[in-house]
Design a protein around this motif. Structure first.
Motif, PDB file in Angstrom:
ATOM      1  N   TRP A   1       0.753  -1.298  -0.168  1.00 44.18           N
ATOM      2  CA  TRP A   1      -0.068   0.087   0.272  1.00 44.18           C
ATOM      3  C   TRP A   1       0.726   1.070   0.029  1.00 44.18           C
ATOM      4  N   TRP A   2       2.046   0.978   0.692  1.00 49.45           N
ATOM      5  CA  TRP A   2       3.075   2.286   0.499  1.00 49.45           C
ATOM      6  C   TRP A   2       4.176   1.948   0.008  1.00 49.45           C
ATOM      7  N   PRO A   3       4.848   2.533  -0.701  1.00 48.76           N
ATOM      8  CA  PRO A   3       5.979   2.338  -1.414  1.00 48.76           C
ATOM      9  C   PRO A   3       7.333   2.346  -0.593  1.00 48.76           C
ATOM     10  N   SER A   4       7.189   3.410   0.592  1.00 52.42           N
ATOM     11  CA  SER A   4       8.328   3.508   1.204  1.00 52.42           C
ATOM     12  C   SER A   4       7.936   3.857   2.815  1.00 52.42           C
ATOM     13  N   ARG A   5       8.738   3.975   3.434  1.00 51.87           N
ATOM     14  CA  ARG A   5       8.582   4.733   4.835  1.00 51.87           C
ATOM     15  C   ARG A   5       8.114   6.098   4.799  1.00 51.87           C
ATOM     16  N   HIS A   6       8.622   6.895   4.016  1.00 50.87           N
ATOM     17  CA  HIS A   6       8.209   8.441   3.829  1.00 50.87           C
ATOM     18  C   HIS A   6       6.676   8.535   3.287  1.00 50.87           C
ATOM     19  N   ALA A   7       6.314   7.531   2.304  1.00 58.42           N
ATOM     20  CA  ALA A   7       5.022   7.665   1.751  1.00 58.42           C
ATOM     21  C   ALA A   7       4.112   7.382   2.890  1.00 58.42           C
ATOM     22  N   LEU A   8       4.442   6.218   3.822  1.00 55.27           N
ATOM     23  CA  LEU A   8       3.722   5.767   4.919  1.00 55.27           C
ATOM     24  C   LEU A   8       3.574   7.224   5.811  1.00 55.27           C
ATOM     25  N   VAL A   9       4.679   7.676   6.318  1.00 57.14           N
ATOM     26  CA  VAL A   9       4.599   8.762   7.193  1.00 57.14           C
ATOM     27  C   VAL A   9       3.926   9.919   6.565  1.00 57.14           C
ATOM     28  N   ALA A  10       3.964  10.258   5.383  1.00 56.10           N
ATOM     29  CA  ALA A  10       3.532  11.331   4.618  1.00 56.10           C
ATOM     30  C   ALA A  10       1.843  11.048   4.842  1.00 56.10           C
ATOM     31  N   ASP A  11       1.183  10.083   4.656  1.00 54.33           N
ATOM     32  CA  ASP A  11      -0.115   9.582   4.734  1.00 54.33           C
ATOM     33  C   ASP A  11      -0.477   9.887   6.030  1.00 54.33           C
ATOM     34  N   VAL A  12       0.218   9.627   7.205  1.00 50.54           N
ATOM     35  CA  VAL A  12      -0.299   9.599   8.622  1.00 50.54           C
ATOM     36  C   VAL A  12      -0.243  11.158   8.821  1.00 50.54           C
ATOM     37  N   ILE A  13       0.981  11.867   8.273  1.00 48.13           N
ATOM     38  CA  ILE A  13       0.856  13.509   8.765  1.00 48.13           C
ATOM     39  C   ILE A  13      -0.332  14.201   8.134  1.00 48.13           C
ATOM     40  N   LEU A  14      -0.482  13.769   6.732  1.00 48.98           N
ATOM     41  CA  LEU A  14      -1.650  14.393   6.098  1.00 48.98           C
ATOM     42  C   LEU A  14      -3.140  14.071   6.848  1.00 48.98           C
TER      43      LEU A  14
END
Length: 191
Positions: free
Chosen positions: A54-67
């Motif tokens: 669902w998320w290509p990277s740790r950064h993408a995952l954290v970005a979704d959580v932050i948004l």
């Protein structure tokens, strides 16, 4: 020979919530630098492949959580009769949100992402930084400021608060957000 076509796997909402919650908790506990997909998977009770599907990277995952969390901060400036009071109250609310443990962690990740990962930074800018700036700029435009002055004042207000919170951390006194705002707006020719 028959060809079998399988439908793409849908996200399990329960797994997604568990992953988001685990990521949020680990960000607060460990910070971004020590956050790993392995730790998120273990805390969420899912496999690493579920996260990477669902998320290509740790950064993408954290970005979704932050948004997802940004909605708590991204509120429009009120439209009362006193623009200075309206923007000042909004600025104090912003400072209050950014000096919580969760808000401060979010702000630090936004800053790190902006320096390290251009794609994630662009996404966070579009979903968080730009709307934050635009709410101040739009309120000043509605009150009669010209576009350049409103843009510059929004930069000074938002940037001044964000910079101070980044340097002072959670100790940033919220009353300073009002002082910054009143100083900036006081220098404008507001009708």
């Amino acid at each position: 020979m028959a060809v079998t076509v399988t439908a793409p796997r849908r996200r399990s909402e329960r797994s997604r919530r568990a992953i988001v919650t685990a990521t949020r908790e680990l960000l607060l506990d460990r910070g971004f630098d020590r956050l790993t997909i392995e730790a998120v998977a273990a805390r969420a009770g899912v496999g690493k492949q579920t996260i990477y599907r669902w998320w290509p990277s740790r950064h993408a995952l954290v970005a979704d959580v932050i948004l997802e969390d940004a909605d708590r901060i991204l509120r429009p400036v009120a439209s009362g009769t006193d623009v200075t009071a309206d923007v000042s109250a909004w600025a104090v609310d912003l400072a209050a949100a950014l000096t919580t443990a969760r808000g401060n962690a979010m702000l630090r990740f936004l800053t790190t992402a902006g320096m390290e990962h251009p794609d994630t930074a662009a996404r966070l800018n579009a979903g968080f930084s730009t709307p934050l700036h635009d709410t101040v700029r739009n309120r000043l435009l509605d009150h009669g400021c010209d576009n350049d002055a409103a843009r510059d004042a929004a930069d000074a207000i938002v940037g001044g608060i964000v910079y101070a919170v980044l340097t002072e951390g959670r100790a940033f006194p919220r009353r300073r957000a009002e002082s910054i705002t009143r100083t900036v707006i006081g220098g404008l020719r507001v009708p």
